[in-house]
Write an enzyme that holds these catalytic residues in place. Sequence first.
Site, PDB file in Angstrom:
ATOM      1  N   ASN A   7       0.865  -1.186   0.000  1.00 55.38           N
ATOM      2  CA  ASN A   7       0.000   0.000   0.000  1.00 55.38           C
ATOM      3  C   ASN A   7       0.896   1.228   0.000  1.00 55.38           C
ATOM      4  O   ASN A   7       1.513   1.545   1.009  1.00 55.38           O
ATOM      5  CB  ASN A   7      -0.888  -0.038   1.256  1.00 55.38           C
ATOM      6  CG  ASN A   7      -1.661   1.239   1.464  1.00 55.38           C
ATOM      7  OD1 ASN A   7      -1.807   2.044   0.544  1.00 55.38           O
ATOM      8  ND2 ASN A   7      -2.171   1.434   2.675  1.00 55.38           N
ATOM      9  N   TRP A   8       0.944   1.889  -1.153  1.00 55.87           N
ATOM     10  CA  TRP A   8       1.841   3.053  -1.261  1.00 55.87           C
ATOM     11  C   TRP A   8       1.279   4.292  -0.588  1.00 55.87           C
ATOM     12  O   TRP A   8       1.960   5.307  -0.480  1.00 55.87           O
ATOM     13  CB  TRP A   8       2.125   3.351  -2.741  1.00 55.87           C
ATOM     14  CG  TRP A   8       3.195   2.477  -3.336  1.00 55.87           C
ATOM     15  CD1 TRP A   8       3.719   1.335  -2.777  1.00 55.87           C
ATOM     16  CD2 TRP A   8       3.875   2.666  -4.575  1.00 55.87           C
ATOM     17  NE1 TRP A   8       4.681   0.805  -3.616  1.00 55.87           N
ATOM     18  CE2 TRP A   8       4.797   1.610  -4.722  1.00 55.87           C
ATOM     19  CE3 TRP A   8       3.793   3.621  -5.589  1.00 55.87           C
ATOM     20  CZ2 TRP A   8       5.633   1.486  -5.839  1.00 55.87           C
ATOM     21  CZ3 TRP A   8       4.621   3.499  -6.704  1.00 55.87           C
ATOM     22  CH2 TRP A   8       5.534   2.448  -6.819  1.00 55.87           C
ATOM     23  N   LYS A   9       0.017   4.250  -0.173  1.00 62.31           N
ATOM     24  CA  LYS A   9      -0.632   5.421   0.437  1.00 62.31           C
ATOM     25  C   LYS A   9      -0.460   6.647  -0.485  1.00 62.31           C
ATOM     26  O   LYS A   9      -0.449   6.488  -1.698  1.00 62.31           O
ATOM     27  CB  LYS A   9      -0.066   5.678   1.828  1.00 62.31           C
ATOM     28  CG  LYS A   9      -0.019   4.414   2.686  1.00 62.31           C
ATOM     29  CD  LYS A   9       0.260   4.715   4.116  1.00 62.31           C
ATOM     30  CE  LYS A   9       0.472   3.413   4.871  1.00 62.31           C
ATOM     31  NZ  LYS A   9       0.365   3.567   6.296  1.00 62.31           N
ATOM     32  N   HIS A  92      -9.294   1.033   5.282  1.00 63.26           N
ATOM     33  CA  HIS A  92      -7.987   1.230   5.930  1.00 63.26           C
ATOM     34  C   HIS A  92      -8.177   2.173   7.120  1.00 63.26           C
ATOM     35  O   HIS A  92      -8.984   3.113   7.058  1.00 63.26           O
ATOM     36  CB  HIS A  92      -6.997   1.816   4.923  1.00 63.26           C
ATOM     37  CG  HIS A  92      -5.577   1.793   5.420  1.00 63.26           C
ATOM     38  ND1 HIS A  92      -5.113   2.703   6.333  1.00 63.26           N
ATOM     39  CD2 HIS A  92      -4.550   0.955   5.166  1.00 63.26           C
ATOM     40  CE1 HIS A  92      -3.835   2.430   6.598  1.00 63.26           C
ATOM     41  NE2 HIS A  92      -3.472   1.367   5.906  1.00 63.26           N
ATOM     42  N   GLU A  94      -6.554   4.582   8.095  1.00 65.56           N
ATOM     43  CA  GLU A  94      -6.353   6.005   7.777  1.00 65.56           C
ATOM     44  C   GLU A  94      -7.594   6.601   7.104  1.00 65.56           C
ATOM     45  O   GLU A  94      -7.882   7.790   7.258  1.00 65.56           O
ATOM     46  CB  GLU A  94      -5.089   6.164   6.903  1.00 65.56           C
ATOM     47  CG  GLU A  94      -3.833   5.916   7.737  1.00 65.56           C
ATOM     48  CD  GLU A  94      -2.636   5.398   6.971  1.00 65.56           C
ATOM     49  OE1 GLU A  94      -2.627   5.434   5.739  1.00 65.56           O
ATOM     50  OE2 GLU A  94      -1.693   4.917   7.643  1.00 65.56           O
ATOM     51  N   GLU A 161      -4.903  -5.052  10.795  1.00 66.63           N
ATOM     52  CA  GLU A 161      -3.864  -4.050  11.001  1.00 66.63           C
ATOM     53  C   GLU A 161      -4.110  -3.320  12.315  1.00 66.63           C
ATOM     54  O   GLU A 161      -4.955  -2.399  12.361  1.00 66.63           O
ATOM     55  CB  GLU A 161      -3.888  -3.031   9.856  1.00 66.63           C
ATOM     56  CG  GLU A 161      -3.664  -3.642   8.496  1.00 66.63           C
ATOM     57  CD  GLU A 161      -3.152  -2.617   7.504  1.00 66.63           C
ATOM     58  OE1 GLU A 161      -2.058  -2.833   6.986  1.00 66.63           O
ATOM     59  OE2 GLU A 161      -3.816  -1.590   7.293  1.00 66.63           O
ATOM     60  N   GLY A 167       2.925   2.148  10.574  1.00 64.48           N
ATOM     61  CA  GLY A 167       3.871   3.238  10.368  1.00 64.48           C
ATOM     62  C   GLY A 167       4.625   3.647  11.624  1.00 64.48           C
ATOM     63  O   GLY A 167       5.240   4.707  11.658  1.00 64.48           O
ATOM     64  N   SER A 206       3.906  -2.217  10.114  1.00 62.94           N
ATOM     65  CA  SER A 206       5.362  -2.201  10.207  1.00 62.94           C
ATOM     66  C   SER A 206       6.009  -3.527   9.812  1.00 62.94           C
ATOM     67  O   SER A 206       7.037  -3.919  10.378  1.00 62.94           O
ATOM     68  CB  SER A 206       5.800  -1.780  11.617  1.00 62.94           C
ATOM     69  OG  SER A 206       5.339  -0.475  11.905  1.00 62.94           O
ATOM     70  N   GLY A 227       2.997  -1.202   4.138  1.00 65.38           N
ATOM     71  CA  GLY A 227       2.994   0.209   3.775  1.00 65.38           C
ATOM     72  C   GLY A 227       4.391   0.666   3.380  1.00 65.38           C
ATOM     73  O   GLY A 227       4.863   0.446   2.264  1.00 65.38           O
ATOM     74  N   GLY A 228       5.090   1.279   4.330  1.00 70.66           N
ATOM     75  CA  GLY A 228       6.395   1.898   4.070  1.00 70.66           C
ATOM     76  C   GLY A 228       7.375   1.012   3.321  1.00 70.66           C
ATOM     77  O   GLY A 228       8.062   1.470   2.394  1.00 70.66           O
TER      78      GLY A 228
HETATM   79  C1  PEP Z   1      -0.437   0.037   5.865  1.00 71.41           C
HETATM   80  O1  PEP Z   1      -0.404   1.106   5.298  1.00 71.41           O
HETATM   81  O2  PEP Z   1      -1.421  -0.680   5.671  1.00 71.41           O
HETATM   82  C2  PEP Z   1       0.678  -0.344   6.726  1.00 71.41           C
HETATM   83  C3  PEP Z   1       0.606  -1.486   7.343  1.00 71.41           C
HETATM   84  O3  PEP Z   1       1.721   0.530   6.843  1.00 71.41           O
HETATM   85  P1  PEP Z   1       3.192   0.233   7.458  1.00 71.41           P
HETATM   86  O4  PEP Z   1       3.639  -1.090   6.872  1.00 71.41           O
HETATM   87  O5  PEP Z   1       4.030   1.358   7.006  1.00 71.41           O
HETATM   88  O6  PEP Z   1       3.035   0.127   8.936  1.00 71.41           O
END
Ligand code: PEP
Length: 243
Positions: A7-9, A92, A94, A161, A167, A206, A227-228
């Site tokens: 997930n590039w957000k 999500h 966010e 999640e 993050g 993470s 994500g990251g």
């Molecule tokens: C996400 O955006 O769904 C996520 C899990 O982010 P990260 O891996 O950066 O915690």
Amino acid sequence: MTLIAGNWKMNGLAAEISEIQSIVSGLANYSGADAMICPPALLLPAAVKAAAGSALAIGAQDCHAEVSGAHTGDISAQMIADAGAVAVIVGHSERRSDHGEQDADVLAKAMAAHQAGLNAIICVGETDRQRDAGDALKVVGSQLDGSVPGGNPDNIVIAYEPVWAIGTGRTASEDDIAAMHDHIRNWLASHFGDAGQRVRILYGGSVKPANAAEILSVPNVNGALVGGASLKADDFLAIVAAA
Ligand code: PEP
């Protein structure tokens, strides 16, 4: 098969399509997991083009519940499918926190995704306050009750999640992940019978190359939402390799 979804957000300009191209080349060395990248909506057509004919699937990060209409700035599931993507993330944390999305909104979006022929990656997860209060299982159970469409579950993926792990560099313990994924599996089995056993449950929060193998070995963890660490092809491919 295990699914590693990135997930590039709200990250990525046209130049970052080169990361997709690198992922496509690198995936030729791994056949142990399905791989997907969900870039920002504006990059969907270029990402689909870069991934054409490869093992990499492309998904979107959100959709509107309606097919079309007066919803300035939104995109529909049908538009996402029309761009060549095969899935969309809904609910999500966010989106739930930044846009006030409730379970009913997430359910409507998941149903719109299915109507458009997309898989819906439905996100659930508790806040740290809810976990500290001992309510994590109850909260996630209630999110599943409110967000997951009935019917055939073959076109859904659940992503667990924990909000406090996204993050932040913090990950849930293996025991906590196992307990939650077991809880989600039981929920799926009680709602969908045998078909519920086939639904993939991803862990997100993470996940990175250093912890991926450990997390992916937990029972009922059928992949990761990343994500990251999905922004760089090398990191994403290292997570795919750990699957
Ligand atoms: C996400 O955006 O769904 C996520 C899990 O982010 P990260 O891996 O950066 O915690």
